[in-house]
Design a protein around this motif. Structure first.
Motif, PDB file in Angstrom:
ATOM      1  N   VAL A  11       5.055 -27.421-112.590  1.00  0.00           N
ATOM      2  CA  VAL A  11       4.045 -26.900-111.656  1.00  0.00           C
ATOM      3  C   VAL A  11       4.141 -25.384-111.560  1.00  0.00           C
ATOM      4  N   LEU A  15       1.306 -22.652-112.905  1.00  0.00           N
ATOM      5  CA  LEU A  15       0.624 -21.736-111.995  1.00  0.00           C
ATOM      6  C   LEU A  15       0.778 -20.283-112.447  1.00  0.00           C
ATOM      7  N   ILE A  44      -6.833 -29.401-115.254  1.00  0.00           N
ATOM      8  CA  ILE A  44      -6.025 -30.008-114.194  1.00  0.00           C
ATOM      9  C   ILE A  44      -5.690 -31.464-114.517  1.00  0.00           C
ATOM     10  N   TYR A  82       1.570 -37.335-101.898  1.00  0.00           N
ATOM     11  CA  TYR A  82       0.952 -36.244-102.655  1.00  0.00           C
ATOM     12  C   TYR A  82       0.436 -36.768-103.991  1.00  0.00           C
ATOM     13  N   MET A 104      -3.467 -25.364 -96.924  1.00  0.00           N
ATOM     14  CA  MET A 104      -3.285 -25.281 -98.377  1.00  0.00           C
ATOM     15  C   MET A 104      -3.965 -24.045 -98.969  1.00  0.00           C
ATOM     16  N   ILE A 107      -1.796 -20.924 -99.980  1.00  0.00           N
ATOM     17  CA  ILE A 107      -0.801 -20.949-101.062  1.00  0.00           C
ATOM     18  C   ILE A 107      -1.363 -20.234-102.293  1.00  0.00           C
ATOM     19  N   LEU A 110      -2.111 -21.792-106.370  1.00  0.00           N
ATOM     20  CA  LEU A 110      -2.477 -23.203-106.191  1.00  0.00           C
ATOM     21  C   LEU A 110      -3.854 -23.326-105.554  1.00  0.00           C
ATOM     22  N   SER A 111      -4.094 -22.554-104.510  1.00  0.00           N
ATOM     23  CA  SER A 111      -5.391 -22.623-103.833  1.00  0.00           C
ATOM     24  C   SER A 111      -6.519 -22.145-104.747  1.00  0.00           C
ATOM     25  N   TRP A 113      -6.690 -22.581-108.034  1.00  0.00           N
ATOM     26  CA  TRP A 113      -7.033 -23.705-108.915  1.00  0.00           C
ATOM     27  C   TRP A 113      -7.750 -24.801-108.134  1.00  0.00           C
ATOM     28  N   MET A 114      -7.358 -25.001-106.878  1.00  0.00           N
ATOM     29  CA  MET A 114      -8.027 -26.002-106.050  1.00  0.00           C
ATOM     30  C   MET A 114      -9.504 -25.669-105.885  1.00  0.00           C
TER      31      MET A 114
END
Length: 249
Positions: A11, A15, A44, A82, A104, A107, A110-111, A113-114
């Motif tokens: 992970v 990132l 992803i 999760y 979230m 972060i 990560l955020s 990519w979200m």
């Protein structure tokens, strides 16, 4: 602990090393958002499949034929881990974004990519901000991207998967206002991967079932006012079947 170390390292490395790719996807999105959405989801899904393989997770998918192939839907699932998100993303047949808690969004990387895979961030305290998320979800469905929500509001830590947290009725507003189908989703086996023996990651057999889709406006009058409770019962029925089948293995 070895599996946990490998997963955590994967992970973190992804990132960091994917920053150039993330920037490319952002630029692509300015000219062709659909292409960006498709490419970002593919990336992803590839990473999530690798993580699930490292964790030793085997997935049985049931009812995928229940998901309408030509339109966006609202997936409504139970939430115990999760790993629910990882399993969900690798089994959905089309573009989908999960609804995540507002925290979230803070972060780094990560955020980002979200957002590239159409996640929405829900403020569970500020009702005004929560309404904005619902409106964003409605617009997302209208442009052909499904939304996945966990109406329990947080991960359910009860030992019995059937002892679910009460579904929040407002969680189905996206379907009510957009007119899209609701697809109930039941998951078992995900908490056994990580949460039940934190921080260790252990192999598990996960079953995910996509239930019969329905329109909230077409529900019987006696349940139409409480679509959340109705969906909760549909999911519990699927969980009972999954648990019974698991005991007979």
């Amino acid at each position: 602990m070895i599996r946990f170390i490998f997963v955590a390292a994967t992970v973190i490395l992804f990132l960091i090393l994917s920053i150039p790719l993330m920037l490319v996807e952002f630029l692509i999105g300015k000219k062709n958002r659909r292409l960006r959405d498709v490419q970002s989801l593919a990336v992803i899904q590839c990473v999530f499949r690798l993580i699930l393989w490292m964790a030793g997770v085997k997935i049985t998918v049931k009812g995928r034929e229940n998901v309408p192939a030509d339109q966006a839907v609202l997936y409504v699932g139970n939430h115990r881990s999760y790993f629910d998100i990882l399993v969900g993303y690798v089994t959905v047949p089309s573009l989908t974004g999960f609804v995540a808690k507002k925290e979230m969004e803070k972060i780094p990387l990560l955020s980002s990519w979200m957002k590239l895979v159409n996640c929405l961030f829900l403020d569970r305290v500020n009702l005004k901000e929560g309404l904005k998320t619902i409106l964003a979800g409605i617009e997302q469905v209208k442009r052909g991207v499904s939304v996945w929500i966990f109406p329990e509001g947080t991960r359910n830590k009860n030992d019995d998967p059937l002892d679910m947290l009460t579904f929040k009725e407002g969680s189905l507003k996206i379907a009510e206002k957009s007119g899209c189908y609701v697809v109930p989703v039941a998951l078992t086996g995900t908490a056994e991967v990580f949460e039940q023996h934190f921080p260790k990651i252990k192999p598990s057999h996960v079953t995910i079932t996509f239930g019969e889709p329905f329109h909230t406006k077409e529900l019987p009058p006696e349940v139409k006012k409480f679509p959340g409770a109705y969906t909760e019962e549909q999911i519990k029925a699927m969980l009972r079947i999954q648990l019974a089948e698991g005991q007979n293995l």
